[in-house]
Motif scaffolding. Structure first.
Motif, mmCIF file in Angstrom:
data_model
loop_
_atom_site.group_PDB
_atom_site.id
_atom_site.type_symbol
_atom_site.label_atom_id
_atom_site.label_comp_id
_atom_site.label_asym_id
_atom_site.label_seq_id
_atom_site.Cartn_x
_atom_site.Cartn_y
_atom_site.Cartn_z
ATOM 1 N N PRO A 32 0.845 -1.193 0.000
ATOM 2 C CA PRO A 32 0.000 0.000 0.000
ATOM 3 C C PRO A 32 0.879 1.242 0.000
ATOM 4 N N LEU A 33 1.897 1.257 -0.830
ATOM 5 C CA LEU A 33 2.954 2.256 -0.778
ATOM 6 C C LEU A 33 2.652 3.448 -1.684
ATOM 7 N N ASN A 34 3.674 4.188 -2.066
ATOM 8 C CA ASN A 34 3.494 5.301 -2.997
ATOM 9 C C ASN A 34 4.775 5.511 -3.787
ATOM 10 N N SER A 35 4.848 6.586 -4.518
ATOM 11 C CA SER A 35 5.976 6.820 -5.418
ATOM 12 C C SER A 35 7.317 6.917 -4.691
ATOM 13 N N ASP A 36 7.297 7.200 -3.391
ATOM 14 C CA ASP A 36 8.549 7.272 -2.631
ATOM 15 C C ASP A 36 9.331 5.960 -2.686
ATOM 16 N N ASN A 37 8.623 4.844 -2.864
ATOM 17 C CA ASN A 37 9.303 3.552 -2.797
ATOM 18 C C ASN A 37 10.219 3.304 -3.990
ATOM 19 N N GLN A 164 5.106 4.236 7.229
ATOM 20 C CA GLN A 164 4.667 5.611 6.957
ATOM 21 C C GLN A 164 3.935 5.695 5.625
ATOM 22 N N GLN A 165 4.495 5.081 4.589
ATOM 23 C CA GLN A 165 3.836 5.101 3.284
ATOM 24 C C GLN A 165 2.481 4.397 3.349
ATOM 25 N N GLY A 166 2.447 3.248 4.007
ATOM 26 C CA GLY A 166 1.202 2.507 4.116
ATOM 27 C C GLY A 166 0.121 3.279 4.852
#
Length: 254
Positions: A32-37, A164-166
C-alpha cells in the motif's frame, strides 16, 4: 507539486525527475505504498540522463503525453503495468519491467492451482480492520523485506518508511485493493503484449511466490525474459538496489 487531474476530477500526484528530454521511464509502486518507494531507482536512472516519472496510485497517495516509454512496476504496480498494456496497447511503450509482480493471478482457483488460498487475503482484510497500524508493522518486519529469515540484516529505517507510506494510504483504498491485487486475472493481458518484457523476481518472495507468478507469466509473454534473484525477497528494489538498478539500465540500453 505536480498533479494530473483525471476526468472525474481526481488529482493524481506524480514526481518527474531527471532530463526532460531524456527517454522516459514510468514507475508504478506496490500496495500500500506510494511513489517514494522508487526513489533509489529514480535517482540512479535520472543521474544517467533518463526522465523518471512516478505517480501515487489513486487512493494511495493518465500519464503525461509520453512516447517511447519504458514502464516499470513492482508487485501490484507490476499488475498495473500489465493491465495497462493489455487494455491500451503498446503504441507509446517500447518495453516494460515487472518486479516481484502479481500477474497472472494470485488467488488459488481451478485454473490457478499454484495460487494462494483466499483465506490468506481474507486474513489481510481481517488484520486491517482489527488494527491496521499494527498490521502495517507486521508486514515489513516480517515477509515483505525478508527480515523474518535467519541472518537477515534488518533495517529499522525501511520498516518505518514502509509503515509511513502505508498509513498515508486511504483505509478504504488499501482495503479494496486487496481484492484487486489478489483476484484480478491478467492472463489474457500478458498474451497480448508484443514488446520486450523483463521479469525480475526473488526465489524467496514470501508475498508473491514465484511459482504462481513469474514462472507462469513468462510462458504467456511473446517477448519475455525472466531473471530470478536467488533467495531474493519481495522487496527487490529496496534490498537488491544496485543489482536492480543495473538490470533496469541494461534493459533500457539494450
Amino acid at each position: 507539486m505536480p498533479f494530473i487531474t483525471t476526468k472525474d476530477k481526481t488529482e493524481i500526484f506524480y514526481k518527474d525527475w531527471g532530463n526532460l528530454a531524456g527517454k522516459p521511464v514510468v514507475f508504478s509502486h506496490g500496495w500500500p505504498l506510494n511513489s517514494d518507494n522508487w526513489e533509489n531507482q529514480m535517482f540512479f536512472l535520472a543521474s544517467k540522463g533518463y526522465r523518471c516519472i512516478a505517480h501515487d496510485r489513486r487512493g494511495h497517495g493518465q500519464y503525461l503525453d509520453l512516447k517511447d516509454v519504458m514502464m516499470v512496476g513492482h508487485s501490484t504496480g507490476g499488475g498495473e503495468v500489465i493491465r495497462f498494456l493489455g487494455r491500451h496497447g503498446t503504441s507509446r511503450v517500447s518495453r516494460a519491467v515487472i518486479v516481484g509482480a502479481i500477474p497472472p493471478v494470485m488467488v488459488l482457483k481451478e485454473s490457478n492451482p499454484k495460487g494462494l488460498p483466499i483465506e490468506v487475503f481474507d486474513g489481510f482484510r481481517t488484520a486491517m480492520v482489527k488494527d491496521r497500524a499494527q498490521f502495517f508493522l507486521d508486514v515489513p518486519i516480517g515477509p515483505f523485506f525478508g527480515f523474518n529469515r535467519p541472518g537477515a540484516k534488518i533495517s529499522q529505517g525501511l520498516i518505518q518508511s514502509w509503515w509511513q507510506q502505508g498509513m498515508m494510504c486511504g483505509f478504504k483504498g488499501a482495503y479494496d485493493c486487496i481484492k484487486v491485487f489478489s483476484e484480478t486475472d491478467m492472463t489474457e493481458d500478458l498474451k497480448k503484449i508484443d514488446i520486450p518484457v523483463l521479469i525480475l523476481h526473488g526465489t524467496d518472495d514470501q508475498i508473491v511466490p514465484i511459482d504462481a507468478s513469474a514462472r507462469e507469466g513468462i510462458r504467456l509473454l511473446q517477448k519475455g525474459t525472466l531473471k530470478e534473484y536467488p533467495d531474493g525477497p519481495h522487496a527487490l528494489p529496496n534490498i537488491c538496489i544496485e543489482e536492480v538498478n543495473q538490470d533496469l539500465l541494461t534493459f533500457l540500453e539494450s
